[in-house]
Design an enzyme around this catalytic site. Structure first.
Site, PDB file in Angstrom:
ATOM      1  N   GLY A   1       0.684 -17.445  -4.558  1.00  0.00           N
ATOM      2  CA  GLY A   1      -0.153 -18.609  -4.803  1.00  0.00           C
ATOM      3  C   GLY A   1       0.384 -19.697  -4.028  1.00  0.00           C
ATOM      4  CB  SER A   2       3.343 -21.127  -2.607  1.00  0.00           C
ATOM      5  OG  SER A   2       3.987 -19.712  -2.228  1.00  0.00           O
TER       6      SER A   2
ATOM      7  N   GLY B   1      -3.390 -18.709  -1.248  1.00  0.00           N
ATOM      8  CA  GLY B   1      -3.269 -19.113  -2.576  1.00  0.00           C
ATOM      9  C   GLY B   1      -3.287 -20.376  -2.540  1.00  0.00           C
TER      10      GLY B   1
ATOM     11  CE1 TYR C   1       0.582  -7.525   6.239  1.00  0.00           C
ATOM     12  CE2 TYR C   1      -1.229  -6.344   7.523  1.00  0.00           C
ATOM     13  CZ  TYR C   1      -0.937  -7.365   6.739  1.00  0.00           C
ATOM     14  OH  TYR C   1      -1.732  -8.406   6.197  1.00  0.00           O
TER      15      TYR C   1
ATOM     16  CG  ASP D   1      -6.864 -11.131  27.101  1.00  0.00           C
ATOM     17  OD1 ASP D   1      -6.345 -12.511  27.072  1.00  0.00           O
ATOM     18  OD2 ASP D   1      -7.793 -10.892  27.851  1.00  0.00           O
TER      19      ASP D   1
END
Ligand code: NAP
Ligand code: NAG
Ligand code: NAG
Ligand code: NAG
Length: 325
Positions: free
Chosen positions: A18-19, A23, A147, A281
């Protein structure tokens, strides 16, 4: 619709991450734009409230707030194409965060969770435009596989959770996000905030602005406040487990050169602009289709890119001392 928790007015939304950039935009829409309905409760968590990599802490924070709805944004992000040495950390930390959050949400009987994927998790070898059906169609780019696979597993988790428990846990897939409260680090690889910070520095120091690469690659950028408004719609009205791409249209893709020129204009930079073609690029394009979004929301108006960029630049200049950078 949400019988387990009584009436709609008892909707209690817990937002992880949320920060962060997204968020904070959701906080703005909820608190300043009347995005919350009467009787709703919104709780925004940061890493200071809970370390979501820890299962016990995560479960405790969910038991404390007992959310009916969850927006799951928290993630270990950043520097994706910069560094190939952290894939183990990206994989493990994100898998732990996601498993802890989704399992805790199930544990407290939350009826809906909206998690956040990214267009950078799609297969490297693909046709364009990318759409929601292609997420698992081949390996991601090798530089960020940790990721990417961790994010892809959210979709696996969501489908299994629906099959086994009938829960509406779903996910959105934004393209590049920008806006106030971003991390404006020049070295972390997010192109727009980096450009804004670099241009601001060049202006202060009276030096030329050097853009990395040829400026030719094309990207779709979504303003964090537009994304936040769409998040609220997904939370209330989107009822598929399948993810949905949240992006401006293919026709609104801009080149890095056009983006740099827009930053220069927004900040009133008068110096020289150079393109350093010795720098990589990256992928030439990763065009995503927003056809599914348009089927649901033909009416949604995105903030014009130049206006959103101007507002972001103004925010950065006004908050220079406290901004993440
Ligand atoms: N930015 C983009 O261009 C983009 C594009 C596509 C998708 N996304 C996705 O959008 C979501 C939000 O991204 P963002 O750009 O808003 O990221 P951000 O600004 O870096 O914010 C990350 C948030 O996650 C929290 N967090 C990180 N690790 C945590 C942990 N172990 N325990 C608890 N909280 C933790 C952070 O808390 P602190 O503030 O306390 O550190 C922060 O609130 C992410 O899932 C990201 O993958 C972002
Ligand atoms: C990744 O980051 C580490 C620590 O900052 C650095 O030592 C290493 O050279 C980087 N590797 C690549 C491939 O950029
Ligand atoms: C990514 O895909 C492109 C285009 O298909 C291909 O030329 C390139 O070798 C691939 N790169 C990696 C790292 O897989
Ligand atoms: C912003 O990003 C940079 C590069 O990833 C990182 O070093 C820095 O700690 C971040 N700043 C904050 C406040 O999170």
């Amino acid at each position: 619709k949400y019988e387990q928790h009584g009436s709609l007015s008892h909707m209690r939304v817990l937002v992880t991450g949320g920060s962060g950039l997204v968020g904070r935009a959701i906080q703005h829409v909820v608190k300043e734009e009347g995005g919350a309905k009467e009787g709703e409760e919104w709780i925004f968590l940061s890493s200071k409230d809970v370390d979501l990599m820890k299962e016990e802490e995560t479960r405790a924070v969910f038991e404390k707030h007992r959310p009916t709805h969850v927006i799951h944004l928290a993630a270990m992000v950043g520097g994706l194409f910069k560094n190939m040495t952290s894939n183990l950390d990206f994989w493990r930390n994100n898998v732990h965060i996601n498993d802890n959050v989704l399992q805790a949400a199930l544990h407290v009987d939350a009826v809906k969770v909206v998690s956040c994927l990214s267009t950078c998790i799609f297969p490297n070898d693909t046709t364009f435009p990318i759409d929601e059906s292609m997420i698992h169609n081949g390996p991601p780019h090798h530089s960020n596989f940790g990721y990417a696979y961790a994010k892809r597993m959210i979709d696996v988790h969501n489908r299994a959770c629906f099959q086994q428990h009938g829960r509406l846990f779903t996910a959105v897939i934004p393209t590049n996000v920008f806006g106030p409260h971003d991390n404006f680090s020049i070295s972390d690889g997010h192109v727009l905030p980096g450009l804004i910070h670099k241009t601001h520095n060049a202006q202060k120091e009276g030096t030329p602005l050097t853009v990395y690469g040829s400026g030719a690659p094309r990207r779709q950028f979504i303003y964090s406040l537009d994304l936040a408004r769409l998040f609220l719609w997904v939370l209330r009205d989107y009822e598929e487990v399948e993810p949905i791409i949240l992006s401006v249209g293919e026709e609104d893709e801009v080149s890095i050169k056009e983006a740099a020129e827009a930053v220069v204009e927004a900040l009133g930079f008068k110096g020289e602009v150079l393109y350093d073609c010795s720098k990589a690029d990256g992928q030439f394009k990763k065009t995503a289709s927003n056809a599914k979004l348009r089927r649901y929301r033909p009416d949604f108006t995105f903030t014009p890119f130049k206006q959103a960029l101007k507002d972001t630049c103004d925010w950065f200049v006004a908050n220079y001392d406290s901004a993440r950078k």
